[in-house]
Design a protein around this motif. Sequence first.
Motif, PDB file in Angstrom:
ATOM      1  N   PHE A  41      -9.038 -74.077   0.960  1.00  0.00           N
ATOM      2  CA  PHE A  41     -10.294 -74.158   1.231  1.00  0.00           C
ATOM      3  C   PHE A  41     -10.263 -73.439   2.586  1.00  0.00           C
ATOM      4  O   PHE A  41      -9.350 -73.280   3.319  1.00  0.00           O
ATOM      5  N   GLU A  42     -11.455 -72.544   2.606  1.00  0.00           N
ATOM      6  CA  GLU A  42     -11.823 -72.180   4.118  1.00  0.00           C
ATOM      7  C   GLU A  42     -11.950 -73.312   5.210  1.00  0.00           C
ATOM      8  O   GLU A  42     -12.286 -74.418   4.769  1.00  0.00           O
ATOM      9  N   ALA A  43     -11.311 -73.190   6.195  1.00  0.00           N
ATOM     10  CA  ALA A  43     -11.005 -74.187   7.154  1.00  0.00           C
ATOM     11  C   ALA A  43     -12.523 -74.835   7.485  1.00  0.00           C
ATOM     12  O   ALA A  43     -12.785 -76.024   7.683  1.00  0.00           O
ATOM     13  N   ALA A  44     -13.671 -73.936   7.494  1.00  0.00           N
ATOM     14  CA  ALA A  44     -14.935 -74.433   7.652  1.00  0.00           C
ATOM     15  C   ALA A  44     -15.287 -75.464   6.565  1.00  0.00           C
ATOM     16  O   ALA A  44     -16.303 -76.186   6.791  1.00  0.00           O
ATOM     17  N   GLN A  45     -14.696 -75.313   5.429  1.00  0.00           N
ATOM     18  CA  GLN A  45     -14.858 -76.404   4.613  1.00  0.00           C
ATOM     19  C   GLN A  45     -14.630 -77.683   4.577  1.00  0.00           C
ATOM     20  O   GLN A  45     -14.922 -78.811   3.776  1.00  0.00           O
ATOM     21  N   VAL A  46     -13.582 -77.901   5.433  1.00  0.00           N
ATOM     22  CA  VAL A  46     -12.764 -79.302   5.870  1.00  0.00           C
ATOM     23  C   VAL A  46     -13.835 -79.963   6.563  1.00  0.00           C
ATOM     24  O   VAL A  46     -14.025 -79.638   7.903  1.00  0.00           O
ATOM     25  N   LEU A  47     -14.303 -81.028   6.165  1.00  0.00           N
ATOM     26  CA  LEU A  47     -15.358 -81.760   6.871  1.00  0.00           C
ATOM     27  C   LEU A  47     -14.688 -82.885   7.794  1.00  0.00           C
ATOM     28  O   LEU A  47     -15.229 -83.342   8.869  1.00  0.00           O
ATOM     29  N   ALA A  48     -13.562 -83.491   7.442  1.00  0.00           N
ATOM     30  CA  ALA A  48     -13.049 -84.649   8.208  1.00  0.00           C
ATOM     31  C   ALA A  48     -11.504 -84.719   7.673  1.00  0.00           C
ATOM     32  O   ALA A  48     -10.799 -84.466   6.552  1.00  0.00           O
ATOM     33  N   ARG A  49     -10.742 -85.223   8.375  1.00  0.00           N
ATOM     34  CA  ARG A  49      -9.280 -85.515   8.500  1.00  0.00           C
ATOM     35  C   ARG A  49      -9.101 -86.858   8.983  1.00  0.00           C
ATOM     36  O   ARG A  49      -9.523 -87.110  10.377  1.00  0.00           O
ATOM     37  N   ARG A  50      -8.757 -87.661   8.214  1.00  0.00           N
ATOM     38  CA  ARG A  50      -8.734 -89.154   8.676  1.00  0.00           C
ATOM     39  C   ARG A  50      -7.180 -89.506   8.692  1.00  0.00           C
ATOM     40  O   ARG A  50      -6.248 -89.248   8.042  1.00  0.00           O
ATOM     41  N   GLY A  51      -6.744 -90.666   9.547  1.00  0.00           N
ATOM     42  CA  GLY A  51      -5.490 -91.270   9.839  1.00  0.00           C
ATOM     43  C   GLY A  51      -4.814 -90.175  10.749  1.00  0.00           C
ATOM     44  O   GLY A  51      -5.250 -89.482  11.357  1.00  0.00           O
ATOM     45  N   GLU A  52      -3.418 -90.806  10.924  1.00  0.00           N
ATOM     46  CA  GLU A  52      -2.383 -90.248  11.812  1.00  0.00           C
ATOM     47  C   GLU A  52      -1.431 -89.613  11.088  1.00  0.00           C
ATOM     48  O   GLU A  52      -0.316 -90.426  10.768  1.00  0.00           O
ATOM     49  N   PRO A  53      -1.473 -88.320  10.484  1.00  0.00           N
ATOM     50  CA  PRO A  53      -0.197 -87.964   9.695  1.00  0.00           C
ATOM     51  C   PRO A  53       0.752 -87.608  10.463  1.00  0.00           C
ATOM     52  O   PRO A  53       0.465 -87.370  11.973  1.00  0.00           O
ATOM     53  N   THR A  54       2.056 -87.403   9.935  1.00  0.00           N
ATOM     54  CA  THR A  54       3.057 -86.732  10.865  1.00  0.00           C
ATOM     55  C   THR A  54       2.907 -85.270  10.186  1.00  0.00           C
ATOM     56  O   THR A  54       2.608 -84.899   9.265  1.00  0.00           O
ATOM     57  N   VAL A  55       3.443 -84.281  11.317  1.00  0.00           N
ATOM     58  CA  VAL A  55       3.606 -83.085  11.037  1.00  0.00           C
ATOM     59  C   VAL A  55       4.796 -82.530  10.841  1.00  0.00           C
ATOM     60  O   VAL A  55       5.780 -82.891  11.566  1.00  0.00           O
ATOM     61  N   TYR A  56       5.073 -81.745   9.721  1.00  0.00           N
ATOM     62  CA  TYR A  56       6.584 -81.227   9.716  1.00  0.00           C
ATOM     63  C   TYR A  56       6.342 -79.709   9.652  1.00  0.00           C
ATOM     64  O   TYR A  56       5.516 -79.240   8.561  1.00  0.00           O
ATOM     65  N   ARG A  57       6.884 -78.991  10.333  1.00  0.00           N
ATOM     66  CA  ARG A  57       6.782 -77.672  10.375  1.00  0.00           C
ATOM     67  C   ARG A  57       8.200 -76.921   9.769  1.00  0.00           C
ATOM     68  O   ARG A  57       9.273 -77.241  10.054  1.00  0.00           O
ATOM     69  N   ARG A  58       7.877 -76.104   8.890  1.00  0.00           N
ATOM     70  CA  ARG A  58       9.344 -75.410   8.288  1.00  0.00           C
ATOM     71  C   ARG A  58       8.840 -73.801   8.509  1.00  0.00           C
ATOM     72  O   ARG A  58       7.747 -73.480   8.341  1.00  0.00           O
ATOM     73  N   MET A  59       9.884 -73.241   8.329  1.00  0.00           N
ATOM     74  CA  MET A  59       9.787 -71.805   8.450  1.00  0.00           C
ATOM     75  C   MET A  59       9.956 -71.212   6.792  1.00  0.00           C
ATOM     76  O   MET A  59      10.747 -71.708   6.296  1.00  0.00           O
ATOM     77  N   SER A  60       9.237 -70.095   6.567  1.00  0.00           N
ATOM     78  CA  SER A  60       9.253 -69.491   5.358  1.00  0.00           C
ATOM     79  C   SER A  60      10.523 -68.663   5.373  1.00  0.00           C
ATOM     80  O   SER A  60      11.254 -68.593   6.235  1.00  0.00           O
ATOM     81  N   SER A  61      11.007 -68.040   3.992  1.00  0.00           N
ATOM     82  CA  SER A  61      12.083 -67.252   3.927  1.00  0.00           C
ATOM     83  C   SER A  61      11.738 -65.901   4.805  1.00  0.00           C
ATOM     84  O   SER A  61      12.640 -65.261   5.211  1.00  0.00           O
ATOM     85  N   LYS A  62      10.653 -65.610   5.087  1.00  0.00           N
ATOM     86  CA  LYS A  62      10.193 -64.474   5.909  1.00  0.00           C
ATOM     87  C   LYS A  62       9.994 -64.911   7.518  1.00  0.00           C
ATOM     88  O   LYS A  62       9.514 -63.975   8.069  1.00  0.00           O
ATOM     89  N   GLY A  63      10.222 -66.141   7.707  1.00  0.00           N
ATOM     90  CA  GLY A  63      10.087 -66.356   9.099  1.00  0.00           C
ATOM     91  C   GLY A  63       8.717 -66.823   9.601  1.00  0.00           C
ATOM     92  O   GLY A  63       8.750 -66.783  10.877  1.00  0.00           O
ATOM     93  N   ARG A  64       7.847 -67.006   8.896  1.00  0.00           N
ATOM     94  CA  ARG A  64       6.416 -67.530   9.145  1.00  0.00           C
ATOM     95  C   ARG A  64       6.439 -69.214   9.066  1.00  0.00           C
ATOM     96  O   ARG A  64       6.948 -69.813   8.020  1.00  0.00           O
ATOM     97  N   TRP A  65       5.637 -69.820   9.841  1.00  0.00           N
ATOM     98  CA  TRP A  65       5.428 -71.318   9.881  1.00  0.00           C
ATOM     99  C   TRP A  65       4.686 -71.706   8.811  1.00  0.00           C
ATOM    100  O   TRP A  65       3.534 -71.161   8.516  1.00  0.00           O
TER     101      TRP A  65
END
Length: 143
Positions: free
Chosen positions: A52-76
Motif C-alpha cells: 500500500f502507499e504509506a498514505a493508505q495506512v490509517l493506524a498502526r496498533r500495538g508495540e511491534p518488535t522491529v527486525y532489520r535485515r539486509m537484502s542480497s543487494k545490501g538494502r534494508w
Amino acid sequence: MSDGVGSETRAAACSCGAVSVEVRGAPAFQAVCSCRDCQSRTGSAFGTSAYFEAAQVLARRGEPTVYRRMSSKGRWLDFRFCPTCGVSVWWEAEFLPGKVGVAATLFGDDAFRPDGAYFCASKPDWVSFDAAIPFGLGPTTGS
C-alpha cells in the motif's frame, strides 16, 4: 467497512491480536515471494504481500518488535512483528520507498490475488501457481 465512496478499510492483525495495521483502499500491488528470506520469515514455502502507499495506512496498533535485515543487494527491510506470538504484520523496504507491505493473508478474507510471483527459482517443486500469475526473479526494483 466502507466510507461511502468505495474506499474499503481493512485491518490485518497478528495471531494474538496485539499488533495490527489498518489500511484504506486497494493495494498498489500484491505478490507471493519464494525467496529464502521470505521462507525463513514465514516458515512456509512463500510469503504473501499486499503493498500500500504509506498514505493508505490509517493506524498502526500495538508495540511491534522491529527486525532489520539486509537484502542480497545490501538494502534494508524493516519487519514489524508481534513480540508475543511472533507474527510479521507489516514491513517497509528501502527498494520500495513510500510503500508499506502487509502480510496479505492476515486480512482474513479472500481478496488476496497476487499480481506476481517472485523468486520462483527457490520455491519448492510441489508449489505451483495459477498460470495467469506472472512469474519473475524479483520486482523490477529488485531486493
